[in-house]
Design an enzyme around this catalytic site. Structure first.
Site, PDB file in Angstrom:
ATOM      1  N   LYS A  51       7.734 -21.854 -13.050  1.00 35.32           N
ATOM      2  CA  LYS A  51       8.930 -22.676 -12.813  1.00 35.32           C
ATOM      3  C   LYS A  51       9.518 -23.194 -14.126  1.00 35.32           C
ATOM      4  O   LYS A  51      10.732 -23.160 -14.331  1.00 35.32           O
ATOM      5  CB  LYS A  51       8.579 -23.835 -11.859  1.00 35.32           C
ATOM      6  CG  LYS A  51       8.233 -23.336 -10.461  1.00 35.32           C
ATOM      7  CD  LYS A  51       7.597 -24.387  -9.554  1.00 35.32           C
ATOM      8  CE  LYS A  51       7.040 -23.704  -8.297  1.00 35.32           C
ATOM      9  NZ  LYS A  51       6.460 -24.649  -7.323  1.00 35.32           N
ATOM     10  N   GLN A  95       4.021 -30.536  -6.833  1.00 32.34           N
ATOM     11  CA  GLN A  95       3.394 -29.227  -6.609  1.00 32.34           C
ATOM     12  C   GLN A  95       2.287 -29.323  -5.558  1.00 32.34           C
ATOM     13  O   GLN A  95       1.402 -30.178  -5.654  1.00 32.34           O
ATOM     14  CB  GLN A  95       2.835 -28.687  -7.938  1.00 32.34           C
ATOM     15  CG  GLN A  95       2.127 -27.352  -7.831  1.00 32.34           C
ATOM     16  CD  GLN A  95       3.068 -26.215  -7.467  1.00 32.34           C
ATOM     17  OE1 GLN A  95       4.197 -26.130  -7.943  1.00 32.34           O
ATOM     18  NE2 GLN A  95       2.616 -25.315  -6.598  1.00 32.34           N
ATOM     19  N   ASP A 118      12.529 -29.172  -3.267  1.00 29.27           N
ATOM     20  CA  ASP A 118      11.652 -28.291  -2.483  1.00 29.27           C
ATOM     21  C   ASP A 118      12.036 -28.327  -1.000  1.00 29.27           C
ATOM     22  O   ASP A 118      11.471 -27.587  -0.197  1.00 29.27           O
ATOM     23  CB  ASP A 118      10.173 -28.692  -2.641  1.00 29.27           C
ATOM     24  CG  ASP A 118       9.393 -27.714  -3.512  1.00 29.27           C
ATOM     25  OD1 ASP A 118       9.950 -26.632  -3.827  1.00 29.27           O
ATOM     26  OD2 ASP A 118       8.244 -28.015  -3.877  1.00 29.27           O
TER      27      ASP A 118
HETATM   28  C1  BQF Z   1       5.439 -12.563  -7.842  1.00 29.83           C
HETATM   29  C2  BQF Z   1       2.640 -20.729  -3.700  1.00 29.83           C
HETATM   30  C3  BQF Z   1       0.937 -20.607  -2.002  1.00 29.83           C
HETATM   31  C4  BQF Z   1       0.718 -21.977  -2.120  1.00 29.83           C
HETATM   32  C5  BQF Z   1       1.436 -22.734  -3.005  1.00 29.83           C
HETATM   33  C6  BQF Z   1       6.224 -14.798  -8.591  1.00 29.83           C
HETATM   34  C7  BQF Z   1       5.185 -16.808  -7.786  1.00 29.83           C
HETATM   35  C8  BQF Z   1       4.287 -16.048  -7.074  1.00 29.83           C
HETATM   36  C9  BQF Z   1       4.365 -14.669  -7.099  1.00 29.83           C
HETATM   37  C10 BQF Z   1       5.141 -18.285  -7.750  1.00 29.83           C
HETATM   38  C11 BQF Z   1       3.638 -20.135  -4.577  1.00 29.83           C
HETATM   39  C12 BQF Z   1       3.938 -18.679  -4.505  1.00 29.83           C
HETATM   40  C13 BQF Z   1       4.284 -20.945  -5.498  1.00 29.83           C
HETATM   41  C14 BQF Z   1       5.324 -14.044  -7.861  1.00 29.83           C
HETATM   42  C15 BQF Z   1       5.252 -20.404  -6.498  1.00 29.83           C
HETATM   43  C16 BQF Z   1       5.214 -18.343  -5.250  1.00 29.83           C
HETATM   44  O1  BQF Z   1       5.894 -11.975  -8.840  1.00 29.83           O
HETATM   45  O2  BQF Z   1       5.131 -11.969  -6.812  1.00 29.83           O
HETATM   46  C17 BQF Z   1       6.158 -16.181  -8.560  1.00 29.83           C
HETATM   47  O3  BQF Z   1       5.068 -18.896  -8.797  1.00 29.83           O
HETATM   48  N1  BQF Z   1       5.218 -18.966  -6.551  1.00 29.83           N
HETATM   49  C18 BQF Z   1       3.999 -22.343  -5.520  1.00 29.83           C
HETATM   50  O4  BQF Z   1       4.581 -23.094  -6.299  1.00 29.83           O
HETATM   51  O5  BQF Z   1       3.105 -22.859  -4.679  1.00 29.83           O
HETATM   52  C19 BQF Z   1       2.397 -22.113  -3.798  1.00 29.83           C
HETATM   53  C20 BQF Z   1       1.897 -19.991  -2.790  1.00 29.83           C
END
Ligand code: BQF
Length: 294
Positions: A51, A95, A118
């Protein structure tokens, strides 16, 4: 055909960079996002870094506010209240997941809805359900944007959502069911909605039969390999929201190798929905800025 979330997200970041550039050349300040990170879950740290990097690329200012896992719920609430009234911050996220001793809904409920980039406060969820202007949860917003940019229509289609979380399953189901003219600001071209939506979960009986009637399947269950080829109708569209680590590799909830040949469109993991989630957070931050900065 593979739905290339990585590529579409890069395109949107370039658009956002232009929009932020326009603000700056009008003498305005840059939008600013704050990210609250509690504890040291390695996955969360990776997500927060993704992010921060994306913000830097488009010119959105971003700050990480890190706290130990031992922080009390009250201290975290105080931090939320402080961010609510900090006029230099356009939006902030806490987060997830949070440590066991902190109740997520308590924290989410304390966030000012205008800064809730969010889209997880009860106010924004309620407004989204009613089709009122709102900040939409980042992953559902990203899925909608991805469908829209590939010209995939949802009117009259049967969409099966697997997973009933507040963050993905519930909101994406509501959005795709919605009358599109009630749709929300900041969306691109094709309006999505008017789908017939079925929400399935771990207690659903005969998931396979239900999935076989789906034109679009959105899998957000957190269970690797859950959706197999025998559950998919020829020509269906498959959106894989799962992020699982198996043998150190990132995999989704879909048996990609066997499902892909039957699908008209399918998202990969990595490089599908994940990058769209990140870019949606940036869009939400710019939306929050535009709606509340004069
Ligand atoms: C990609 C998330 C579960 C629980 C809390 C790019 C992200 C992931 C994959 C990423 C996720 C999942 C995020 C890819 C943020 C998505 O290239 O496939 C980016 O950073 N995510 C989160 O903040 O909290 C989570 C999944």
């Amino acid at each position: 055909m593979i739905l290339d979330g990585k590529k579409i997200a890069a395109t949107i970041r370039a658009e956002l960079r232009e929009q932020v550039g326009d603000l700056l050349s009008q003498g305005k300040r840059a939008p600013k996002l704050a990210i609250v990170l509690v504890g040291n879950n390695p996955a969360s740290e990776t997500y927060v870094n993704n992010k921060l990097k994306a913000c830097a690329e488009v010119g959105i200012e971003a700050v990480k506010l890190a706290y130990p896992a031992s922080i009390t719920e009250q201290t975290l609430l105080n931090e939320v209240h402080r961010l609510n009234s900090d006029e230099t911050i356009d939006g902030f996220i806490v987060q997830l997941p949070l440590p066991e001793h902190i109740t997520e809904t308590t924290i989410m409920s304390a966030i000012d809805r205008r800064k809730d980039v969010d889209g997880l406060t009860p106010e924004n969820v309620g407004r989204t359900v009613q089709g009122l202007p709102s900040l939409v949860s980042a992953t559902p917003r990203g899925i909608r944007e991805l469908l829209s940019r590939y010209g995939i229509q949802t009117e009259g289609k049967h969409v099966v959502v697997i997973g009933r979380s507040n963050i993905v399953g519930k909101p994406i189901a509501m959005l795709l069911m919605q009358r599109p003219y009630l749709s929300l600001p900041g969306m691109s071209a094709a309006s999505l909605g008017d789908a017939t939506v079925t929400i399935c979960h771990s207690k659903t009986r005969d998931l396979k039969s239900i999935c076989l009637t789906a034109d679009i399947i959105i899998v957000a269950a957190g269970s690797p390999g859950l959706l197999t080829a025998e559950m998919v109708k020829e020509g269906a569209t498959i959106i894989d929201v799962g992020i699982n680590r198996v043998d150190g590799k990132l995999v989704g909830d879909v048996d990609f190798e066997h499902v892909a040949p039957k699908a008209a469109y399918i998202t990969p993991v990595p490089g599908g929905v994940g990058p769209m989630t990140i870019v949606s957070l940036l869009q939400n931050t710019l939306q929050a800025y535009n709606e509340h900065t004069r």
